[in-house]
Write a protein that holds these residues in place. Structure first.
Motif, short mmCIF file in Angstrom:
data_model
loop_
_atom_site.label_atom_id
_atom_site.label_comp_id
_atom_site.label_asym_id
_atom_site.label_seq_id
_atom_site.Cartn_x
_atom_site.Cartn_y
_atom_site.Cartn_z
N PRO A 228 34.63 -5.03 -1.77
CA PRO A 228 33.28 -4.46 -1.86
C PRO A 228 33.16 -3.50 -3.03
O PRO A 228 34.15 -3.20 -3.70
N ALA A 229 31.95 -2.99 -3.25
CA ALA A 229 31.72 -2.02 -4.31
C ALA A 229 32.46 -0.72 -3.99
O ALA A 229 32.60 -0.34 -2.82
N VAL A 230 32.95 -0.06 -5.02
CA VAL A 230 33.63 1.23 -4.86
C VAL A 230 32.90 2.26 -5.73
O VAL A 230 32.82 2.11 -6.95
N TRP A 231 32.37 3.28 -5.08
CA TRP A 231 31.70 4.38 -5.78
C TRP A 231 32.54 5.63 -5.67
O TRP A 231 33.17 5.88 -4.64
N VAL A 232 32.55 6.43 -6.74
CA VAL A 232 33.25 7.72 -6.73
C VAL A 232 32.34 8.78 -7.35
O VAL A 232 31.42 8.46 -8.10
N GLU A 233 32.62 10.02 -7.05
CA GLU A 233 31.90 11.13 -7.67
C GLU A 233 32.71 11.62 -8.86
O GLU A 233 33.91 11.90 -8.72
N ILE A 234 32.05 11.72 -10.00
CA ILE A 234 32.72 12.07 -11.25
C ILE A 234 32.06 13.29 -11.88
O ILE A 234 30.84 13.40 -11.94
N SER A 235 32.88 14.21 -12.36
CA SER A 235 32.41 15.33 -13.16
C SER A 235 32.72 15.01 -14.62
O SER A 235 33.88 14.74 -14.97
N PHE A 236 31.69 15.02 -15.48
CA PHE A 236 31.92 14.65 -16.87
C PHE A 236 30.86 15.27 -17.77
O PHE A 236 29.85 15.82 -17.31
N LEU A 237 31.11 15.19 -19.07
CA LEU A 237 30.17 15.64 -20.08
C LEU A 237 29.48 14.42 -20.68
O LEU A 237 30.14 13.41 -20.92
N ALA A 238 28.18 14.53 -20.88
CA ALA A 238 27.42 13.39 -21.38
C ALA A 238 26.59 13.77 -22.58
O ALA A 238 26.33 14.96 -22.85
N ASN A 239 26.16 12.77 -23.32
CA ASN A 239 25.21 13.00 -24.39
C ASN A 239 23.83 13.26 -23.78
O ASN A 239 23.51 12.73 -22.72
N PRO A 240 22.99 14.07 -24.43
CA PRO A 240 21.64 14.28 -23.90
C PRO A 240 20.89 12.96 -23.80
O PRO A 240 21.03 12.09 -24.67
N VAL A 241 20.09 12.83 -22.76
CA VAL A 241 19.26 11.64 -22.61
C VAL A 241 18.17 11.67 -23.68
O VAL A 241 17.47 12.67 -23.85
N GLU A 242 18.04 10.58 -24.42
CA GLU A 242 17.05 10.51 -25.49
C GLU A 242 15.63 10.51 -24.91
O GLU A 242 15.31 9.71 -24.02
N ILE A 243 14.80 11.41 -25.40
CA ILE A 243 13.41 11.45 -24.97
C ILE A 243 12.63 10.42 -25.77
O ILE A 243 12.67 10.42 -27.01
N THR A 244 11.92 9.52 -25.11
CA THR A 244 11.14 8.51 -25.82
C THR A 244 9.94 9.16 -26.49
O THR A 244 9.41 10.17 -26.01
#
Length: 261
Positions: A156-172
């Protein structure tokens, strides 16, 4: 890191200071301001990566090798309650816990493991699968990648909780971001950086007319307010002065001297 400030509110503050409000976006168009807002978010995230820290539930792919470089909207449940969208991660911090087969069922904690120890004690660990993850390994030299043990099965699907740094979401650029607009899009960085965003956008706006001495001075002033704020925050967090001297993602102002040490 959740934000509550709307893009249209940021642009209203900018337009009001530019005296470009009746009607709005006459001299400086919405498209221009939104593009500079996106650049400002990237500049903030570049020098203050924690401005875009996230803790989300993520659906893993089959196998042991995982990546946060590009997480599709159907494979992420944002921890701040916002709507899922494509997320581009750039630095894994921790894999916290299992989140079941649906991404919303907290389960077993996940421990950080030494890959060399896994390799020695269980050379075939990359071929083993299970419905829950017990360990993860991470090499900071490849910050977008991590490995999980046991590996993830096809079902089955496996989901986990992750702490990470991301790029800012681009504003359209296609939203209704005017003062009376209905768009509810929020900025991607934390609320506390809103003054930095405003200063960045104002600096870029005044650069558009930098051939006029007063606008060149205004651009320089807002650029220095932005860089001064970013430098101060980095020093407060790390004790190290990055010595950022000019506005990131933009050439130096014509006719304006860069401060020297």
């Amino acid at each position: 890191m959740a934000s509550s400030i709307l893009v249209k509110d940021v642009l209203y503050r900018v337009s009001a200071q530019l005296h470009d409000i009746t009607p709005q976006f006459t001299r400086w168009t919405q498209r221009e301001l939104v593009s500079w807002l996106n650049d400002g978010q990237k500049a903030i995230a570049k020098y203050l990566p924690s401005s875009c820290a996230r803790v989300d539930a993520v659906k893993l792919v089959p196998g042991t090798k995982q990546s946060i470089e590009s997480i599709a909207s159907n494979s992420i449940i944002p921890g701040d309650g916002s709507s899922p969208s494509l997320v581009m991660g750039h630095y894994i911090q921790s894999v916290v816990r299992n989140m079941g087969t649906n991404g919303s069922t907290p389960g077993r904690a996940i421990r950080l493991a030494d890959r060399e120890i896994l390799d020695v004690n269980s050379p075939d660990w990359h071929t083993q699968t299970a419905s829950a993850v017990s360990q993860f390994t991470f090499d900071p030299r490849t910050p977008k990648l991590f490995y999980v043990s046991p590996g993830v099965p096809a079902t089955p699907a496996v989901w986990v909780e992750i702490s990470f740094l991301a790029n800012p979401v681009e504003i359209t650029v296609s939203g209704s971001y005017g003062m009376d607009g209905s768009d509810t899009t929020k900025i991607s960085v934390d609320d506390k950086y809103v003054d930095d965003l405003v200063n960045y956008i104002l600096a870029r706006a005044y650069m558009k007319d930098a051939e006029f001495a007063s606008n060149g001075n205004q651009a320089s002033a807002h650029s220095q307010m932005f860089t001064g704020s970013i430098n101060a925050q980095v020093v407060a967090l790390t004790g190290v002065n990055p010595n950022l001297r000019s506005l990131p993602l933009n050439p130096n102002l014509p006719g304006v001297q860069t401060p020297t040490a």
